[in-house]
Enzyme design. Structure first.
Site, PDB file in Angstrom:
ATOM      1  N   HIS A 172       0.814  -1.212   0.000  1.00 43.71           N
ATOM      2  CA  HIS A 172       0.000   0.000   0.000  1.00 43.71           C
ATOM      3  C   HIS A 172       0.853   1.269   0.000  1.00 43.71           C
ATOM      4  CE1 HIS A 172      -2.667   2.951   2.335  1.00 43.71           C
ATOM      5  NE2 HIS A 172      -3.244   2.797   1.158  1.00 43.71           N
ATOM      6  N   GLU A 176       0.327  -0.552  -4.726  1.00 45.31           N
ATOM      7  CA  GLU A 176      -0.659   0.507  -4.957  1.00 45.31           C
ATOM      8  C   GLU A 176       0.068   1.833  -4.887  1.00 45.31           C
ATOM      9  OE1 GLU A 176      -3.701   3.354  -2.842  1.00 45.31           O
ATOM     10  OE2 GLU A 176      -1.643   2.766  -2.404  1.00 45.31           O
ATOM     11  N   ASP A 216      -0.427   6.126  -5.406  1.00 40.83           N
ATOM     12  CA  ASP A 216      -1.381   7.237  -5.455  1.00 40.83           C
ATOM     13  C   ASP A 216      -0.931   8.240  -6.506  1.00 40.83           C
ATOM     14  OD1 ASP A 216      -2.923   6.493  -2.906  1.00 40.83           O
ATOM     15  OD2 ASP A 216      -0.854   6.604  -2.199  1.00 40.83           O
ATOM     16  N   HIS A 266       0.622  10.876  -1.800  1.00 39.87           N
ATOM     17  CA  HIS A 266      -0.617  10.743  -1.034  1.00 39.87           C
ATOM     18  C   HIS A 266      -0.891  11.988  -0.214  1.00 39.87           C
ATOM     19  CE1 HIS A 266      -3.611   9.386   1.846  1.00 39.87           C
ATOM     20  NE2 HIS A 266      -3.808   8.314   1.106  1.00 39.87           N
ATOM     21  N   ASP A 289      -4.119   4.355  -7.764  1.00 39.67           N
ATOM     22  CA  ASP A 289      -5.158   4.985  -6.943  1.00 39.67           C
ATOM     23  C   ASP A 289      -5.213   6.460  -7.337  1.00 39.67           C
ATOM     24  OD1 ASP A 289      -6.896   5.907  -5.045  1.00 39.67           O
ATOM     25  OD2 ASP A 289      -5.827   5.068  -3.330  1.00 39.67           O
TER      26      ASP A 289
END
EC number: 4.6.1.-
Length: 279
Positions: A5, A25, A27, A41, A85
């Site tokens: 993540h 993942e 961002d 993020h 994301d």
């Protein structure tokens, strides 16, 4: 899939790949006009994480291209998936439309490198809300307009708003997306799973497993950092777990009580094939 993540710079990417994560993942932030700019993020973010790691999006794509191309000195054989994301909140419909087109352009220019090389990543294009569907519309239109339709075999789609999936399905139908859908359910690791529960996750898995149903290929859960949560997800039959501790999740998968049923996905596995849990 063990999905690491919030992987927003090269140091943390290396760390998670060293742990054995087969996917990450990342961002992606956008300008007010919809231009994809950075892996970033910002605050707030998950508990016990540094929120401000960042790298330019173009550089990110070039780097993961190196990591996922056989024959490149940086090649990581087990690295096969990236969840993008997309941080689209606050963008106008016009900016969303521009953003979808520009994401397609950047994947072509910086990852697929204006050619069909041997890159191995499947990208999950993850849009926050169904009201932002125009992003996917222009993304698809642009890829087809420039003749890269074949690369859609390496692309999946997801809405992460935890909404009623019957309504989400209608949005996918309206977009002409009838396959390659990764459905997800989750919440920040700062809130115990006990408070959210798994009823929606269970509904997604049941829907995935309906014979002949094509609107869910894979189901993944996020962000699971506790053993009880990961074990619960495995018992339910998820295809992936997004986590801040990839080595921890892989360790659980490799325990004798789980390794007879589960293993990490490899490049030889079809990221859109259903593996239905036995009764």
């Amino acid at each position: 899939f063990a999905l690491a993540h919030m992987v927003n710079d090269f140091d943390i990417l290396k760390s998670y790949l060293d742990e054995g994560a087969n996917g990450v993942e990342t961002d992606i932030t956008f300008s007010d006009e919809g231009e994809p700019e950075y892996a970033f993020h910002g605050v707030p973010c998950d508990c016990k994480r540094w929120c401000r790691r960042t790298v330019g999006f173009n550089e990110y794509l070039q780097h993961v291209r190196d990591l996922s191309t056989p024959g490149n000195p940086k090649f990581r054989e087990h690295f096969i998936a990236i969840v993008l994301d997309l941080k689209l909140n606050g963008l106008s419909q016009e900016a969303l439309a521009h953003g979808g087109m520009r994401l397609a352009d950047k994947l072509i220019a910086y990852y697929w490198a204006h050619g069909r090389n041997a890159t191995r990543i499947t990208f999950i294009v993850s849009v926050p809300k169904t009201s932002e569907k125009v992003f996917l519309k222009t993304f698809l239109e642009e890829i087809k307009a420039v003749g890269y339709d074949d690369m859609l075999s390496k692309v999946a789609f997801d809405f992460t708003d935890n909404g009623d999936f019957s309504e989400t399905q209608k949005v996918f139908e309206g977009l002409g997306i009838h396959e390659h859908i990764w459905a997800s359910d989750g919440i920040t690791n700062c809130i115990p799973l006990l408070f959210r529960g798994t009823s929606r996750l269970e509904d997604l898995i049941r829907q995935r497993d309906v014979p002949g149903y094509k609107y869910i290929s894979k189901v993944y859960a996020w962000t699971y950092d506790k053993e009880t949560s990961v074990v619960k997800a495995l018992e339910l039959g998820v295809d992936g777990v997004m986590t801040n501790y990839a080595d921890f999740v892989i360790g659980i998968i490799n325990k004798p009580e789980h390794s007879s049923k589960y293993r990490l996905a490899t490049y030889q596995d079809n990221p859109f094939e259903k593996f239905v849990k036995s009764a």
